[in-house]
Design a protein around this motif. Structure first.
Motif, PDB file in Angstrom:
ATOM      1  N   SER A 150       0.836  -1.211   0.000  1.00  0.00           N
ATOM      2  CA  SER A 150       0.000   0.000   0.000  1.00  0.00           C
ATOM      3  C   SER A 150       0.868   1.258   0.000  1.00  0.00           C
ATOM      4  CB  SER A 150      -0.930  -0.013   1.216  1.00  0.00           C
ATOM      5  OG  SER A 150      -0.170  -0.010   2.406  1.00  0.00           O
ATOM      6  N   LEU A 151       1.971   1.226   0.798  1.00  0.00           N
ATOM      7  CA  LEU A 151       2.874   2.388   0.810  1.00  0.00           C
ATOM      8  C   LEU A 151       3.548   2.594  -0.540  1.00  0.00           C
ATOM      9  CD1 LEU A 151       4.538   1.901   4.307  1.00  0.00           C
ATOM     10  CD2 LEU A 151       2.971   3.724   3.662  1.00  0.00           C
ATOM     11  N   ARG A 152       3.858   1.519  -1.230  1.00  0.00           N
ATOM     12  CA  ARG A 152       4.468   1.653  -2.559  1.00  0.00           C
ATOM     13  C   ARG A 152       3.501   2.311  -3.530  1.00  0.00           C
ATOM     14  NH1 ARG A 152       6.978  -3.707  -4.789  1.00  0.00           N
ATOM     15  NH2 ARG A 152       8.300  -3.311  -2.998  1.00  0.00           N
ATOM     16  N   ARG A 153       2.255   1.903  -3.455  1.00  0.00           N
ATOM     17  CA  ARG A 153       1.267   2.548  -4.350  1.00  0.00           C
ATOM     18  C   ARG A 153       1.105   4.033  -4.005  1.00  0.00           C
ATOM     19  NH1 ARG A 153      -1.286  -2.475  -3.470  1.00  0.00           N
ATOM     20  NH2 ARG A 153      -2.593  -1.596  -1.806  1.00  0.00           N
ATOM     21  N   LYS A 154       1.059   4.343  -2.728  1.00  0.00           N
ATOM     22  CA  LYS A 154       0.954   5.758  -2.333  1.00  0.00           C
ATOM     23  C   LYS A 154       2.174   6.535  -2.786  1.00  0.00           C
ATOM     24  CE  LYS A 154      -1.973   4.952   1.707  1.00  0.00           C
ATOM     25  NZ  LYS A 154      -2.067   5.025   3.192  1.00  0.00           N
TER      26      LYS A 154
END
Length: 1221
Positions: free
Chosen positions: A875-879
């Protein structure tokens, strides 16, 4: 504290009157090793509280006992070391007291007591053994702990202790040292066989194997060097060599073996039914049975065997208190060897009656062994013994010694005591007589008949009268000295004085609730004021109130309390002494002073192992006899030390008593028989003497002729010897002359050599003296110089010594002060160190447990955390990608609007401020990224630790797989066996179907044959009827007389029957096929019989195979059912453990999610309005390992479920097979 040795001649006494043990008649049967040789003529055996040293030649006894033993203690075991002359005696504990062990030196009479711990649960010693060197003692305690102890008895301390594991509480009988290796010991018992090695502080068990043999009841064992022989209850003798099982002796007795004794020529073993077997070495079978002996008249087991030091005799003890000896030195040539009693035949059950004779030194006893025995207490012999079919309850002997009274359950019998027999004289109808006594004059006797006392005349057997005032059973009676009064006591608490002439009571005493057990009476002469003397009687009674009371006509004069229950009493009127026997076998005493009871200084004497049942004094009141429930008879001498010292050095005065009577009672028949035998023997002796004289004359003639021949030969040899002597004398003279010449020559050579040596040594001595003088001069000058130097050195030394002493004293004081400070510091440091050490140990243990639980939790939670971190990382990578795109768009917009920003500086400044704020936020987020990196680094370290735990888990999984592989192989073997069973079952079903078809065919053939037989039987009946009709018509042929008419009649008859039967088809067939049918019937019958027999054989064979297969299937089924149950239990435990693990994982996952949610909420509160920034992903190694581990466990569980399902299907198939069978 060491106990003392009580020898014969030593006594337990007070300053005035004492008791000295003189002789004991009995043997303790329940003592381990109760017969032991010490020397060739000295045998030890227990009796009551004493160990008797019996001299087999002189027939004397010495006694060893422990005077410190408490009342109630009993001897339980003995052990002897013949080489060191040591005796170990074990006595049981009483109540809270531990058992006692006393070591005696038989030669020096020293004793040593071993202390036992009071916390030992066992209160008796089962067995003991002294080491070959006599330095250590091995003891085995009894139930419940069976503690084995190795003692260094000289120092009184236990070297090794160990409680024998005995979960079934089986009996352990014996323990012993190996004679060649005392560090090796052996224990045997009921199903128990242990070999142990003595280490520094413990016993180490030596493992062994019996092969396929099951444990037995090992009753005894004995060592022969390194060989161990073990006797079992089944009669087998097991052989071990160096703790290795070698087999069973082929010639084992087959009877239970209770004891084994070894000697140089082999060993002997004692068995049941008084059988003794002698074994000798054999090259083929190690040992072979040489002889077997049986003790005549005894059918009891032999409990103990001992071989004399010279190995000439053997002593054995039986369970019925009898001891026998037999010579074994000539077992190869003796065929009729027999056992002889060691001392005397003793009672082996409780003695119920005892009495002494007035005119003879005789004592008579009776016991529950159904015997009456007459003892001569001066010669220590058994005069007579008689066995009955009933148990005697009481006995009394006539003052003359010619008659005895014996009370039985159904009658009272008066017996004549003959020279070599006991003959019945009269029976009296008194049932269960427990008390009977002759009067002192012998003309009357009294017997107890329940609550009544019956008095009879001795010589006429007439009843004088009955005394009936007792309301309960009479327990004791006694005659007065003049036989005018009879004293009695009973369980109703009453005591009476009866007048024998009037048969009424003249005095009585009653006490309710007291059961009197014994009464004594005496006559007292008192002086009156008128100068006359009056005679009165006093009674002494003892009962259940444990008080000795002195009673006269006016009431109780005095009383004395006793510490134990008293069963019997006797009174010595001369010595004014009362001796009481207690219920525990000890003897108490009290004295009489001024006509009242007083304390006596004689301590209690422990004599018997059971209740004292009877007590009597000898006629001269010098000896006391006591009998007990343990079957022993004790003889004490009453010693008056005051009389002994007053009469010392003086001749004994005549006491006025008649000498002992030597008369005997003989029946006329026996006397006549002996006289006739005597005359016949005299005639035989005269005849033998005449024959001997004739033989002697003939032998003298033959001997004279032989003497003449021998004399002639001797003279001839003497002449030859004289001639030879002359020749030798000449040679001797020549040799002496040569020797003298040679010696003279040697003497001259010796003198010349001595002269030369003297001259040489004189010259050498002169030179040495000159050297010595020179050395003395130099020594004198050197001494003078040395004295000067020494004086100066001494002065310097004294000065320096004083200075050094002062300095040393000062330094010593400082050192002492420093040492004291160092000691205080050392103690403080030690105390601090000890406290710190204990604290550190506790902290370390606590931290270790905490770390273990912590990392166990971490190991379970990190798996969940890694999954969550992976999701968060995605999720952090997508953000982060979204933020990067936004930043790029913002950069484009900034480039396109640079002109506008120049124009609008205010807007640009605002934007710059915004950019600065954004940069600040970026630095903050970089700091958070750095924190995340540190967190990831920490997670990697934790992951490494988890890998270590994973290695341990992998090792455990591999071990489980190794354990599971044999089970899988067994399950595959079971599947193969089940498949073969199915195939065999199919074959059996096909065989059965074929046999059924064959049986149906045979049945059809039998039915066809039976139908054909029925058809043929019908045809035969019709033919028989036709034949009968023809015979009836042929009878009419006799009436026709002419030939033509007869021929005509026959033709007509033939035409009639032939025409009718010829047209009948059945008749045609019956005539033509009768013979074939009979042949076919016989053939079919034989064929069917053979077929039925073969089918029966096949059926029996099939039944045997089916039964064998059924048994095999049942055994395999039992094994499979056990495996199924084990797998089910494993499956259930695995499922439960997995459920618990899943629950823990789920709980930790939820806790982790809650903590993450709280952390995110806190983080979002700090960074409001900002989006997360990209961080580096964590390591996936720990996550993958955890997944692999979970997948492996799931596969293992599935595999176990599959195996369980297969086993259940096999079990169902086996159940079907069982139903079919």
């Amino acid at each position: 504290m060491d106990s003392k040795l009580l020898k014969r001649g030593s006594h337990l006494r007070s300053p005035a009157v004492g008791l000295k043990l003189d002789y004991l008649f009995g043997l303790g049967p329940k003592v381990t090793n109760n017969v032991e040789y010490v020397e060739e003529t000295e045998v030890l055996f227990p009796c009551g509280h004493y160990v008797i040293s019996y001299d087999t030649e002189k027939r004397t006894q010495n006694f060893m006992t422990n005077p410190q033993a408490s009342v109630g203690q009993k001897i339980t075991a003995m052990a002897v070391n013949q080489k060191c002359k040591l005796l170990a005696v074990a006595e049981s504990g009483d109540g809270d007291n531990p058992p006692w062990i006393t070591i005696y030196d038989v030669e020096t009479h020293k004793a040593k007591r071993l202390p036992f711990s009071p916390d030992q649960k066992s209160r008796e010693i089962v067995c003991m053994d002294l080491s070959p060197d006599g330095h250590t003692l091995l003891t085995l305690g009894g139930a419940p702990d069976y503690q084995l102890t190795n003692w260094q008895w000289q120092k009184g301390r236990a070297l090794q202790k160990q409680k024998i594991s005995n979960p079934t509480s089986a009996k352990i009988y014996q323990c012993s040292y190996c004679p060649t290796d005392p560090a090796c010991v052996c224990l045997t018992g009921d199903g128990i066989l242990h070999f142990m090695r003595i280490e520094i502080s413990e016993f180490r068990v030596i493992r062994y194997s019996l092969g396929n043999r099951e444990p037995q009841n090992y009753l005894c064992h004995a060592w022969v060097d390194v060989r161990l022989l073990i006797g079992t209850e089944k009669g087998d003798i097991l052989v071990f060599i160096n703790a290795e099982y070698r087999g069973i002796l082929e010639s084992s007795p087959g009877n239970p073996i209770y004891c084994i004794a070894t000697y140089s020529k082999g060993f002997v073993c004692g068995c049941d039914r008084a059988l003794l077997y002698v074994f000798e070495p054999d090259e083929r079978a190690m040992y072979k049975r040489n002889k077997s002996f049986e003790i005549d008249g005894n059918f009891k087991k032999i409990t103990s065997i001992s071989v004399s030091p010279a190995e000439d005799t053997i002593a054995c003890a039986l369970e019925n208190s009898q001891a026998y000896v037999m010579g074994i030195s000539n077992t190869d040539i003796a065929e009729d060897m027999s056992f002889e009693p060691l001392a005397l035949p003793f009672h082996h059950q409780a003695i119920t009656g005892l009495d002494s004779c007035l005119r003879k030194p005789l004592v008579v006893t009776c016991g529950l062994d159904k015997s009456v025995r007459v003892w001569n207490y001066l010669e220590k012999t058994l005069e007579s013994i008689r066995f009955f079919n009933e148990e005697p309850y009481s006995v009394a002997i006539h003052p003359s010694g010619f008659h005895i009274l014996v009370g039985f359950i159904d009658s009272l019998k008066l017996l004549n005591l003959l020279m070599d027999d006991v003959k019945l004289c009269k029976e009296f109808p008194i049932r269960g007589c427990h008390e009977c006594h002759f009067s002192n004059g012998g003309h009357l006797f009294a017997a107890v008949d329940g609550p009544q006392i019956v008095i009879y005349r001795t010589y006429t057997c007439e009843e004088v009268g009955r005394l009936k005032q007792h309301t309960g059973k009479v327990t004791s009676i006694q005659w007065a000295e003049d036989d005018s009064i009879l004293f009695s006591a009973g369980v109703d608490g009453s005591v009476f004085q009866w007048s024998v002439s009037s048969l009424i009571s003249v005095a009585e005493h009653k006490q309710k609730g007291c059961n009197y057990t014994c009464v004594l009476g005496r006559s007292v002469i008192k002086g009156l004021k008128s100068g006359e003397r009056a005679r009165s009687n006093e009674m002494f009674v003892i009962g259940s109130d444990m008080m000795i009371k002195q009673i006269n006509q006016s009431g109780v004069l005095s009383e004395k309390a006793v510490s134990m229950a008293v069963s019997q009493m006797v009174m010595n009127t001369e010595k004014r002494l009362i001796v009481a026997g207690t219920s525990k076998g000890s003897l108490l005493s009290c004295g009489l002073s001024d006509g009242k009871l007083v304390e006596n200084e004689i301590p209690p004497i422990n004599c018997h192992d059971g209740k004292c049942t009877r007590m009597r004094l000898s006629a001269d009141q010098k000896y006391l006899f006591t009998a007990s429930e343990d079957g022993t008879l004790a003889m004490f001498e009453i010693v008056d030390s005051a009389e002994k010292h007053s009469k010392k050095g003086k001749e004994k005065k005549d006491d006025g008593r008649l000498p002992w009577s030597e008369d005997i009672l003989v029946s006329k028949r026996n006397l006549e028989a002996k006289l006739t035998m005597l005359t016949t023997l005299k005639a035989k002796v005269e005849e033998l003497q005449h024959r001997n004289q004739i033989q002697l004359a003939e032998k003298q003639k033959s001997y004279r002729a032989k003497m003449d021949e021998v004399e002639q030969k001797f003279n001839a040899e003497l002449a030859l010897d004289q001639k030879r002597y002359g020749e030798l004398e000449g040679t001797k003279i020549k040799l002496e002359q040569e020797f003298e010449a040679r010696m003279h020559k040697l003497q001259e050579q010796k003198e010349s050599r001595i002269k030369s040596l003297v001259e040489h040594h004189q010259q050498k001595l002169q030179t040495e003296t000159e050297k010595f003088d020179e050395l003395m001069e130099s020594r004198a000058s050197a001494e003078a110089d040395w004295k000067n130097q020494y004086q100066s050195t001494i002065e310097k030394y004294v000065a320096e010594k004083r200075a050094l002493d002062k300095e040393n004293a000062r330094q010593l004081r400082e050192k002492h002060r420093e040492q004291e400070e160092a000691e205080h510091q050392k103690k403080a440091v030690k105390r601090d160190f000890k406290e710190t050490q204990e604290l550190m140990e506790e902290i370390t243990d606590r931290e270790f447990e905490d770390l273990k639980s912590k990392y166990d939790k971490i190991l379970n939670t990190e798996q969940k955390e890694t999954l969550q971190l992976k999701d968060e990382n995605a999720s952090l990578r997508r953000k982060f990608e979204k933020l990067q795109e936004q930043i790029n768009e913002n950069d484009a917009e900034l480039k396109s609007k640079t002109d506008e920003r120049e124009k609008k500086r205010l807007g640009i400044e605002n934007l710059k401020k915004d950019i600065k704020s954004q940069e600040k936020e970026i630095r903050d987020r970089q700091a958070t990224i750095q924190e995340k990196d540190n967190l990831i680094r920490d997670l990697r370290k934790k992951n490494q630790e988890l890998e270590k735990f994973k290695f341990v888990l992998d090792y455990k999984i591999s071990e489980l797989q190794k354990q599971n592989n044999p089970r899988e192989a067994e399950s595959r073997e079971c599947a193969k066996q089940l498949h073969e069973m199915k195939r065999e079952l199919g074959l059996y079903e096909t065989k059965n179907s074929i046999l059924k078809l064959g049986r149906e065919d045979c049945q059809q053939k039998l039915e066809g044959i039976s139908k054909s037989i029925e058809k043929h039987s019908g045809d035969m009946a019709e033919v028989i009827m036709v034949i009968k009709k023809i015979k009836l018509e042929l009878k009419d042929l006799k009436k026709i007389k002419t030939y033509k008419e007869q021929a005509k009649f026959v033709k007509a008859l033939h035409a009639r029957y032939s025409s009718r039967e010829a047209n009948h088809p059945r008749a045609k067939k019956s005539l033509t096929q009768e013979h074939d049918a009979n042949k076919e019937h016989l053939r079919n019958r034989s064929f069917l019989e053979r077929t039925v027999e073969s089918l029966k054989r096949q059926l029996r064979k099939d039944v045997k195979h089916a039964q064998r297969d059924y048994d095999r299937i049942m055994k395999e089924n039992v094994v499979l059912v056990r495996e199924i149950n084990n797998l089910r239990r494993q499956y259930q435990t695995t499922v439960e453990s997995m459920k618990l693990k899943d629950q823990r994982i789920e709980k930790k996952r939820r806790e982790r999610m809650r903590r993450n949610a709280q952390r995110d909420a806190q983080r979002s509160g700090k960074l409001t309005g900002l989006e997360p920034i990209h961080q580096s992903p964590p390591s996936h190694r720990s996550i993958g390992d955890s997944k692999q581990q979970i997948a492996a466990q799931q596969e293992q569980i599935a595999h176990l479920k599959q195996q369980l399902q297969e086993l259940l299907e096999r079990e169902q198939q086996q159940m079907k097979v069982r139903k079919i069978l």
